[in-house]
Design a protein around this motif. Structure first.
Motif, mmCIF file in Angstrom:
data_model
loop_
_atom_site.group_PDB
_atom_site.id
_atom_site.type_symbol
_atom_site.label_atom_id
_atom_site.label_comp_id
_atom_site.label_asym_id
_atom_site.label_seq_id
_atom_site.Cartn_x
_atom_site.Cartn_y
_atom_site.Cartn_z
ATOM 1 N N ALA A 140 0.817 -1.212 0.000
ATOM 2 C CA ALA A 140 0.000 0.000 0.000
ATOM 3 C C ALA A 140 0.852 1.265 0.000
ATOM 4 O O ALA A 140 0.318 2.371 -0.124
ATOM 5 N N GLY A 141 2.171 1.125 0.166
ATOM 6 C CA GLY A 141 3.062 2.276 0.187
ATOM 7 C C GLY A 141 3.083 3.004 1.518
ATOM 8 O O GLY A 141 3.586 4.134 1.594
ATOM 9 N N ASP A 142 2.586 2.378 2.575
ATOM 10 C CA ASP A 142 2.575 2.987 3.908
ATOM 11 C C ASP A 142 3.849 2.569 4.640
ATOM 12 O O ASP A 142 3.852 1.598 5.410
ATOM 13 N N GLU A 143 4.932 3.302 4.397
ATOM 14 C CA GLU A 143 6.235 2.884 4.907
ATOM 15 C C GLU A 143 6.360 3.017 6.417
ATOM 16 O O GLU A 143 7.071 2.239 7.058
ATOM 17 N N ASP A 144 5.692 4.008 6.999
ATOM 18 C CA ASP A 144 5.774 4.187 8.456
ATOM 19 C C ASP A 144 5.194 2.978 9.182
ATOM 20 O O ASP A 144 5.830 2.401 10.077
ATOM 21 N N ASN A 145 3.975 2.580 8.810
ATOM 22 C CA ASN A 145 3.358 1.414 9.444
ATOM 23 C C ASN A 145 4.073 0.125 9.065
ATOM 24 O O ASN A 145 4.118 -0.823 9.862
ATOM 25 N N ALA A 146 4.619 0.075 7.842
ATOM 26 C CA ALA A 146 5.382 -1.109 7.433
ATOM 27 C C ALA A 146 6.621 -1.285 8.311
ATOM 28 O O ALA A 146 6.977 -2.410 8.687
ATOM 29 N N SER A 147 7.273 -0.179 8.663
ATOM 30 C CA SER A 147 8.463 -0.247 9.520
ATOM 31 C C SER A 147 8.098 -0.726 10.922
ATOM 32 O O SER A 147 8.802 -1.552 11.516
ATOM 33 N N ILE A 148 6.981 -0.211 11.448
ATOM 34 C CA ILE A 148 6.530 -0.635 12.777
ATOM 35 C C ILE A 148 6.198 -2.125 12.768
ATOM 36 O O ILE A 148 6.561 -2.874 13.688
ATOM 37 N N LEU A 167 29.271 1.060 12.276
ATOM 38 C CA LEU A 167 28.137 1.974 12.451
ATOM 39 C C LEU A 167 27.905 2.834 11.215
ATOM 40 O O LEU A 167 26.757 3.142 10.869
ATOM 41 N N THR A 168 28.973 3.216 10.528
ATOM 42 C CA THR A 168 28.810 3.988 9.288
ATOM 43 C C THR A 168 28.091 3.164 8.227
ATOM 44 O O THR A 168 27.171 3.650 7.551
ATOM 45 N N SER A 169 28.485 1.915 8.090
ATOM 46 C CA SER A 169 27.818 1.031 7.122
ATOM 47 C C SER A 169 26.357 0.810 7.508
ATOM 48 O O SER A 169 25.461 0.836 6.648
ATOM 49 N N LEU A 170 26.120 0.591 8.814
ATOM 50 C CA LEU A 170 24.748 0.371 9.285
ATOM 51 C C LEU A 170 23.888 1.610 9.053
ATOM 52 O O LEU A 170 22.713 1.509 8.686
ATOM 53 N N PHE A 171 24.473 2.785 9.251
ATOM 54 C CA PHE A 171 23.745 4.029 9.018
ATOM 55 C C PHE A 171 23.315 4.149 7.558
ATOM 56 O O PHE A 171 22.173 4.514 7.261
ATOM 57 N N LEU A 172 24.219 3.830 6.632
ATOM 58 C CA LEU A 172 23.894 3.923 5.207
ATOM 59 C C LEU A 172 22.798 2.921 4.831
ATOM 60 O O LEU A 172 21.880 3.245 4.061
ATOM 61 N N VAL A 173 22.870 1.711 5.394
ATOM 62 C CA VAL A 173 21.830 0.713 5.125
ATOM 63 C C VAL A 173 20.473 1.191 5.626
ATOM 64 O O VAL A 173 19.461 1.109 4.932
ATOM 65 N N ALA A 174 20.450 1.707 6.877
ATOM 66 C CA ALA A 174 19.200 2.181 7.454
ATOM 67 C C ALA A 174 18.655 3.388 6.679
ATOM 68 O O ALA A 174 17.437 3.514 6.476
ATOM 69 N N LEU A 175 19.557 4.255 6.237
ATOM 70 C CA LEU A 175 19.137 5.439 5.492
ATOM 71 C C LEU A 175 18.471 5.050 4.173
ATOM 72 O O LEU A 175 17.402 5.557 3.813
ATOM 73 N N VAL A 176 19.124 4.149 3.452
ATOM 74 C CA VAL A 176 18.569 3.695 2.174
ATOM 75 C C VAL A 176 17.258 2.945 2.394
ATOM 76 O O VAL A 176 16.284 3.116 1.650
ATOM 77 N N ARG A 177 17.224 2.127 3.439
ATOM 78 C CA ARG A 177 16.029 1.331 3.687
ATOM 79 C C ARG A 177 14.839 2.201 4.047
ATOM 80 O O ARG A 177 13.707 1.915 3.673
ATOM 81 N N LYS A 178 15.089 3.291 4.785
ATOM 82 C CA LYS A 178 13.997 4.134 5.231
ATOM 83 C C LYS A 178 13.494 5.071 4.143
ATOM 84 O O LYS A 178 12.288 5.263 3.982
ATOM 85 N N TYR A 179 14.413 5.621 3.377
ATOM 86 C CA TYR A 179 14.017 6.654 2.411
ATOM 87 C C TYR A 179 14.134 6.216 0.959
ATOM 88 O O TYR A 179 13.743 6.957 0.065
ATOM 89 N N GLY A 180 14.686 5.044 0.729
ATOM 90 C CA GLY A 180 14.896 4.619 -0.657
ATOM 91 C C GLY A 180 13.915 3.584 -1.152
ATOM 92 O O GLY A 180 13.979 3.167 -2.309
ATOM 93 N N ARG A 181 12.947 3.113 -0.286
ATOM 94 C CA ARG A 181 12.018 2.094 -0.723
ATOM 95 C C ARG A 181 10.929 2.708 -1.606
ATOM 96 O O ARG A 181 10.479 3.810 -1.344
#
Length: 379
Positions: free
Chosen positions: A240-248, A365-379
């Protein structure tokens, strides 16, 4: 005690046996044993063995009294339970103690309510739904409401024509089952969610899975059941494209996975980044690491570049404390990012160990940050 499905199977079995009986009466204990022979309980695989015969007799003796009380309460409109017999007819107790709904029903309506789900035709299903809306929902007890709405749901389940009527019945069944704490409410919400999913209404499907999870938690269903429902909900939110609820939902899913596998619900990745869902959390951990290492360098000492340079720390040298802290912060950031300008170096063996650990954790932590950043805003 028979569960709801087994109870309905027994009621249908009893009606069929009474219809073929010469005197329209049957021995209660013998009928229950015959029912178990025809519909063996789980774990009873060999009906010809002595063990099977002994166990079903023991089970029948154990459950007969509770079953009779249940039949008196729910089936008195057509069944007499008396002196070890099941008889066709309306019980005296039922005649003297009718519910408000029964007093308002015509004979045709009463017959419709008591008709088994597999005998309902399309027109009768619609009539039963209308009767539920007009009388049962307003005058009936929760038990009466649930019995009628369950009949509707079971009937529509095997019908080709479902649509919005079936969805409405499922919603009512889920609500009433939750009110009665029957432990079956989540199944109706789950069925409703699957129908919405088949129609590509992912938002509605996700919300129905959410209601199913709430119902399952209320009746303390297993973590495996909750995991299946949560995973389905997460997928529908993503579609449905609801990324906030999908993350929760993803976070809840991972917690349940660890619980099902016998692990602690909070793993390392959960603590650091909510399983790659929260880049802000990674930033906080990185800042905390830099500050801690800054204090350690200020205490243990760092050495400026140059042949005659001396170790500077809070305990050595003549520099003011704020200069020591500033240089230590600078060295900590350079070490964390693995830049390594070379203008400062660790002063002691312990300080070198801290620097090595910080550089390794900085890479992680730098690698983890980039993964989390892409996962949150790049989907």
């Amino acid at each position: 005690m028979l569960d709801e499905q087994e109870y309905q199977e027994f009621v249908n079995y009893l009606k069929a046996e009474l219809a073929t009986s010469d005197h329209q009466e049957l021995n209660d204990f013998e009928l229950l044993i015959d029912f178990y022979r025809d519909y063996p309980p789980d774990g009873f695989d060999d009906p010809d063995s002595e063990f099977f015969k002994e166990e079903i007799e023991r089970r029948a003796r154990k459950e007969l009294e509770d079953l009779k009380e249940r039949l008196k309460k729910n089936e008195g409109a057509w069944l007499i339970v008396d002196n070890g017999k099941f008889k066709a007819g309306k019980s005296e107790e039922r005649l003297d103690n009718k519910s408000e709904l029964e007093r308002k029903l015509s004979q045709d309506e009463a017959n419709l309510l008591n008709k088994p789900f597999d005998e309902l035709e399309n027109g009768e299903r619609e009539a039963l739904l209308t009767l539920f809306d007009q009388k049962v929902s307003r005058l009936g007890t929760n038990d009466e409401k649930y019995r009628v709405i369950k009949t509707l749901c079971d009937s529509y389940k095997y019908s080709k024509e479902k649509g919005g009527v079936y969805l409405k019945a499922l919603k009512n069944a889920g609500n009433i089952a939750d009110d009665l704490a029957l432990g079956e409410g989540f199944k109706y919400y789950e069925t409703s969610a699957k129908i919405y999913r088949e129609n590509y209404d992912h938002d509605a499907s996700a919300e129905q899975f959410k209601l199913a999870i709430k119902s399952a938690k209320k009746t303390q269903k297993s973590s495996t059941v909750l995991l299946t429902l949560t995973r389905s909900m997460r997928i529908q939110y993503e579609l449905a494209g609801d990324e906030d609820n999908a993350s929760i939902a993803f976070l809840s899913e991972k917690k349940l996975e660890r619980k099902v596998n016998g692990k602690k619900q909070r793993g390392l990745l959960h603590c650091l980044s909510d399983y790659g869902q929260n880049p802000g959390k990674v930033v906080l951990w990185a800042m905390g690491l830099i500050v801690i290492c800054t204090l350690l360098y200020a205490l243990l000492g760092i050495v400026p570049s140059g042949s005659n340079a001396e170790t500077q720390s809070l305990f050595e040298g003549c520099l003011p404390w704020y200069v020591i802290l500033w240089d230590s912060l600078y060295f900590s950031i350079v070490t964390f990012t693995t830049l390594g300008y070379g203008d400062f170096s660790p002063g002691t063996g312990v300080s070198r160990l801290v620097a090595n650990l910080e550089s390794l954790l900085g890479l992680f932590l730098t690698s983890l940050f980039l993964v989390a950043l892409v996962r949150k805003y790049g989907r």
